[in-house]
Design an enzyme around this catalytic site. Structure first.
Site, PDB file in Angstrom:
ATOM      1  CG  HIS A 220      -2.018   0.964   1.258  1.00  0.00           C
ATOM      2  ND1 HIS A 220      -2.237   1.879   0.268  1.00  0.00           N
ATOM      3  CD2 HIS A 220      -2.954   1.222   2.209  1.00  0.00           C
ATOM      4  CE1 HIS A 220      -3.267   2.646   0.586  1.00  0.00           C
ATOM      5  NE2 HIS A 220      -3.723   2.273   1.769  1.00  0.00           N
ATOM      6  CG  HIS A 259      -3.904   1.046  -8.433  1.00  0.00           C
ATOM      7  ND1 HIS A 259      -5.224   0.984  -8.085  1.00  0.00           N
ATOM      8  CD2 HIS A 259      -3.321   1.936  -7.589  1.00  0.00           C
ATOM      9  CE1 HIS A 259      -5.431   1.811  -7.081  1.00  0.00           C
ATOM     10  NE2 HIS A 259      -4.304   2.397  -6.750  1.00  0.00           N
ATOM     11  CG  ASP A 312       3.161   4.860  -4.270  1.00  0.00           C
ATOM     12  OD1 ASP A 312       3.058   5.988  -3.780  1.00  0.00           O
ATOM     13  OD2 ASP A 312       2.487   3.883  -3.901  1.00  0.00           O
TER      14      ASP A 312
END
Ligand SMILES: CC(C)(COP(=O)(O)OP(=O)(O)OC[C@H]1O[C@@H](n2cnc3c(N)ncnc32)[C@H](O)[C@@H]1OP(=O)(O)O)[C@@H](O)C(=O)NCCC(=O)NCCS
Length: 375
Positions: A220, A259, A312
């Site tokens: 996460h 994702h 990210d």
């Protein structure tokens, strides 16, 4: 998968929301109806916090009053600074979780569970989380915490309290954009965990502590740190191809890709990609951006399986270019995500139903009980 199971709650629609809209196939993200691209280009983290918590973009006096409430709430009670000193050698995420929990003991609204009090607590926690992270960083380096300054924005204050010097305008802009892009994202694991806690009618601080603990995991919140480690390990764009081929041959995942919801490019990624390019050129680490774009090219065949870069992927290089240590990457995500967590918790309280799924038992049945001396 066994019939009747929804492992990982994949594709399960939990409830309705007005906080954010995600179309994973098309790569679209809206906060309360506004495109993430418009907000990234024209708005600020403070405005987005107000939008999420209060339901509409603020007018000028509303934004000013919100800024003043954040300013008034930024300092931590001295007892919480003492707690941070006691646990200063722990990972910054563990310190953040512990200090956020300790804050409830000093919150003037702790016993008040009304909507108004929960909004006050949400604003207070939004103001306090960056102070915790910065104070801990100073304390673990052997310095005293730096007091916030009223005239600085939220992002500027965070960098100022962290480094005890006025941050550059580029650094403030990058930090603000990063917080804004992370502010809210539907039923992600940490917001879902926060909703589960809120659904028992437990308090807002307990729900936020749950969320912080859930964000900590590498699947996460930890991906940006892992991506930056990978970038530094690759070291040079010419070595990216070999590195990725080897990892994929070993069936290892490439961090910053894939994702649960997006089967197209994560719409937040393009803004961090651009920041990584611009900051890299300005601050003299062009090779990180070059390595990352090369990795993205190497992963292109995976796009047909719906695996694209996520937010990210470029975020780690932006934090590293700002000189932020790797173990602060996840706490920075938490500072950005706090308004989203609070908004989700407020929604849960407003239309609450206990979240309590089932598990399918697959163990043995009707075993004879054997007394301890005969086992
Ligand atoms: C985010 C993530 C956990 C989503 O996982 P998910 O929706 O549960 O998808 P799965 O784990 O079932 O993956 C589906 C397939 O894609 C592959 N895959 C997913 N992410 C991958 C990655 N980063 N690199 C290589 N392959 C990947 C899986 O190996 C799997 O392949 P298989 O069907 O042949 O077994 C996953 O993509 C991941 O681990 N990414 C890296 C960590 C990361 O960047 N996290 C930040 C998210 S914002």
């Amino acid at each position: 998968m066994e019939a009747g199971l929804a492992r990982g709650l994949k594709d399960v629609v939990l409830d309705t929301t007005q906080s954010s809209f995600i179309d994973g196939e098309a790569g679209i993200l809206l906060y309360r109806g506004y495109s993430i691209h418009d907000l990234a280009q024209h708005s600020t983290f403070e405005e987005v916090c107000y939008l999420l918590l209060h339901g509409a973009l603020p007018k000028e006096p509303e934004l000013q009053a919100f800024h003043e409430r954040l300013t008034g709430n930024r300092e931590l009670p001295p007892q919480v600074i003492d707690v941070i000193r006691l646990v200063k050698d722990a990972h910054p995420m563990d310190v953040l979780r512990t200090a956020a929990s300790a804050l409830s003991a000093f919150d003037p609204d702790v016993e008040d569970h009304s909507r108004e009090a929960n909004i006050r607590k949400s604003e207070r926690l939004t103001a306090q989380l960056p102070t915790i992270v910065a104070a801990h960083h100073r304390i673990r380096q052997g310095h005293d915490p730096v007091k916030p300054r009223a005239e600085l924005s939220h992002a500027a204050n965070f960098l100022y309290m962290l480094e005890a010097k006025e941050p550059s305008p580029e650094a403030v802009e990058a930090m603000d954009l990063d917080f804004l892009l992370h502010a809210e994202h539907g039923a992600n694991a940490s917001a879902f965990a926060a909703r589960v806690t809120a659904s028992t009618l437990s308090d807002l601080h307990s729900s936020i502590v749950t969320a912080i603990g859930t964000l900590k995991g590498p699947l996460h919140g930890g991906a940006a740190e892992a991506v930056q480690k990978m970038t530094e390990e690759i070291g040079d764009p010419s070595r990216a191809d070999d590195y990725i081929t080897r990892k994929l041959a070993n069936h290892e995942r490439i961090m910053g890709f894939g994702h649960r919801v997006y089967r197209a490019e994560d719409p937040r990624a393009r803004h961090m990609r651009e920041k990584s390019r611009v900051l890299g050129e300005k601050l003299g680490h062009k090779e990180w951006y070059q390595i990352l774009t090369q990795v993205e090219k190497d992963m292109a065949p995976y796009q047909s399986r719906g695996i694209f870069v996520n937010v990210d992927f470029y975020a780690g290089s932006v934090y590293a270019l700002l000189g932020l240590p790797e173990d602060l990457f996840v706490p920075i995500f938490a500072i950005g995500r706090i308004p989203g967590w609070c908004t989700e918790i407020l929604e849960q309280y407003e239309n609450n139903m206990l979240i309590r799924p089932l598990l399918k038992y697959v163990g043995p049945m009707n075993l004879p009980f054997v007394p301890i001396d005969q086992r």
